[in-house]
Design an enzyme around this catalytic site. Sequence first.
Site, PDB file in Angstrom:
ATOM      1  N   PRO A 155       0.827  -1.224   0.000  1.00  0.00           N
ATOM      2  CG  PRO A 155       0.164  -0.855   2.219  1.00  0.00           C
ATOM      3  CD  PRO A 155       0.925  -1.824   1.343  1.00  0.00           C
ATOM      4  CG  MET A 156       4.197   1.343  -2.310  1.00  0.00           C
ATOM      5  SD  MET A 156       5.238   1.143  -3.778  1.00  0.00           S
ATOM      6  CE  MET A 156       6.241   2.628  -3.698  1.00  0.00           C
ATOM      7  CD  GLU A 157      -0.945   8.052   1.388  1.00  0.00           C
ATOM      8  OE1 GLU A 157      -1.555   9.112   1.182  1.00  0.00           O
ATOM      9  OE2 GLU A 157      -1.521   6.956   1.574  1.00  0.00           O
TER      10      GLU A 157
ATOM     11  N   GLY B  40      10.236  -5.817   1.650  1.00  0.00           N
ATOM     12  CA  GLY B  40      11.401  -4.947   1.640  1.00  0.00           C
ATOM     13  C   GLY B  40      12.506  -5.385   0.712  1.00  0.00           C
ATOM     14  CD  GLU B  41      16.428  -2.654  -1.325  1.00  0.00           C
ATOM     15  OE1 GLU B  41      17.188  -2.242  -2.216  1.00  0.00           O
ATOM     16  OE2 GLU B  41      15.598  -1.899  -0.741  1.00  0.00           O
TER      17      GLU B  41
ATOM     18  CD  GLN C 205      -1.831   0.496   5.540  1.00  0.00           C
ATOM     19  OE1 GLN C 205      -1.469   1.604   5.171  1.00  0.00           O
ATOM     20  NE2 GLN C 205      -1.075  -0.588   5.434  1.00  0.00           N
TER      21      GLN C 205
ATOM     22  CB  CYS D 198       3.582   5.254   7.501  1.00  0.00           C
ATOM     23  SG  CYS D 198       3.842   6.742   6.497  1.00  0.00           S
TER      24      CYS D 198
ATOM     25  N   GLY E   4       6.545  -3.929  -3.271  1.00  0.00           N
ATOM     26  CA  GLY E   4       6.158  -2.532  -3.451  1.00  0.00           C
ATOM     27  C   GLY E   4       6.876  -1.913  -4.622  1.00  0.00           C
TER      28      GLY E   4
ATOM     29  CE  LYS F 120       4.731  -2.859   4.873  1.00  0.00           C
ATOM     30  NZ  LYS F 120       4.753  -2.100   3.608  1.00  0.00           N
TER      31      LYS F 120
END
Length: 318
Positions: free
Chosen positions: A7-9, A205-206, A73, A103, A228, A144
Site C-alpha cells: 500500500p504505497m501512499e 522490503g528490497e 488499511q 509508515c 512494493g 504491518k
Amino acid sequence: MRIFLAPMEGVVDHHMRNIISSVGGVDICVTEFIRVTDHVLPNKIFKKACPELDENSETPALYRGAHCPVRVQLLGSNPSALAANAARAAELGAVAIDLNFGCPAKTVNRHKGGACLLDETDTVFDIVNAVRKATPASTPVTAKIRLGYLNRDSYLRNAKAIEAAGANELCVHARSKTDGYQPPAYWHYIGDIRDNLSIPVVANGEIWSLEDFKRCAEQSKCSDFMLGRGLLAKPDLALEIKQYMAGEAFNPLSWDEVCAHVRTLFERNCQSYPPKYLGNRVKQWLFYLQRQYSEAAELFEAIKRERDEQALRRALGF
C-alpha cells in the site's frame, strides 16, 4: 504462496491496483492508508480510498479478467477511534482490516501515526486488540510493522504483542524507520519473528528481482511476500516469481505492453484527479519503471515538467 501489492501512499491508488493485479501473480492488494483521528469517518472517505468496496472488495476485471481482494488499511493512534472505523469499514464490506505501524513519513510520525508507535508496544497492543474486538470474527485483522523506529530493538516485542492482541497476520518491512528505504533489507530479522509467532508472517522490503526473492525467502523463512517498489519497477515480477515456483516458463512484458498500461493509468487519472495534478501518478510510475526499461527513462525526462494534457497525450503515444 501469496504475493501482496504493497500500500504505497500517493502511488498505489485503485487504478494502479487494478493494473498491477491484472498483469498477474498478485493475490492481495492493500489500500493507501486512511488516517483516523478521534471520530468515525463518513462512508465517502472509505469509498474514496477503496472504491472496490462497491465491487465486493475486489479489483475490477481488467485485461486478463482476474479479480484481486483489496484490504482496507487504517492509520492512527487512538484505539477506540480505530476500532470504530474498522467496524464501519467491515460494515461497508472490507474483506480485511490492515493496521499501519510502518509508515516512516515525518509528517505522519509527528502526528503519532505509523512507525513512531513501534516505540510504544502497549499502544500497538491496545490498537490491535480494540480493532479485533470491534470487528466480526470473519473479518481478518492484519498489521504491518517495520523492525523498529530509531533502531531495530523492538521488532520481536512488537510482533509478539500484535499476535497476542489477536491479529490474524503480520507483514514485516525488514528495516527500521531510521533505515528508511536504503539497502540492505534485514530479512533475517523476519526469520526470527517467524520462528516466534504462530500466525502467518509476510516478508517485505528490497525485493526487486527473482534473485532478491530467493534470498529473502531463504533468510525470512516466509512463504508469503509483499512487493512494493520492485513491483512498480517490474510489473510482472509477481508473475515471474509465481511461474518460477511452478516451474513454468516466464515471458517478460515488453516495453510496448508496459506502455499500454501507462496510457491506461493516464486515461483513468484524467477522470479521477483535478487538472493541476494531471500526469503526477504516471510520472511517479515512470520513475520506478526506468529502473527496468530504458524507454521509461526517456519518457520520464520528456514529460517530468509537463502539465498540459494534450502534450502529455502526444508524448505517451495516444
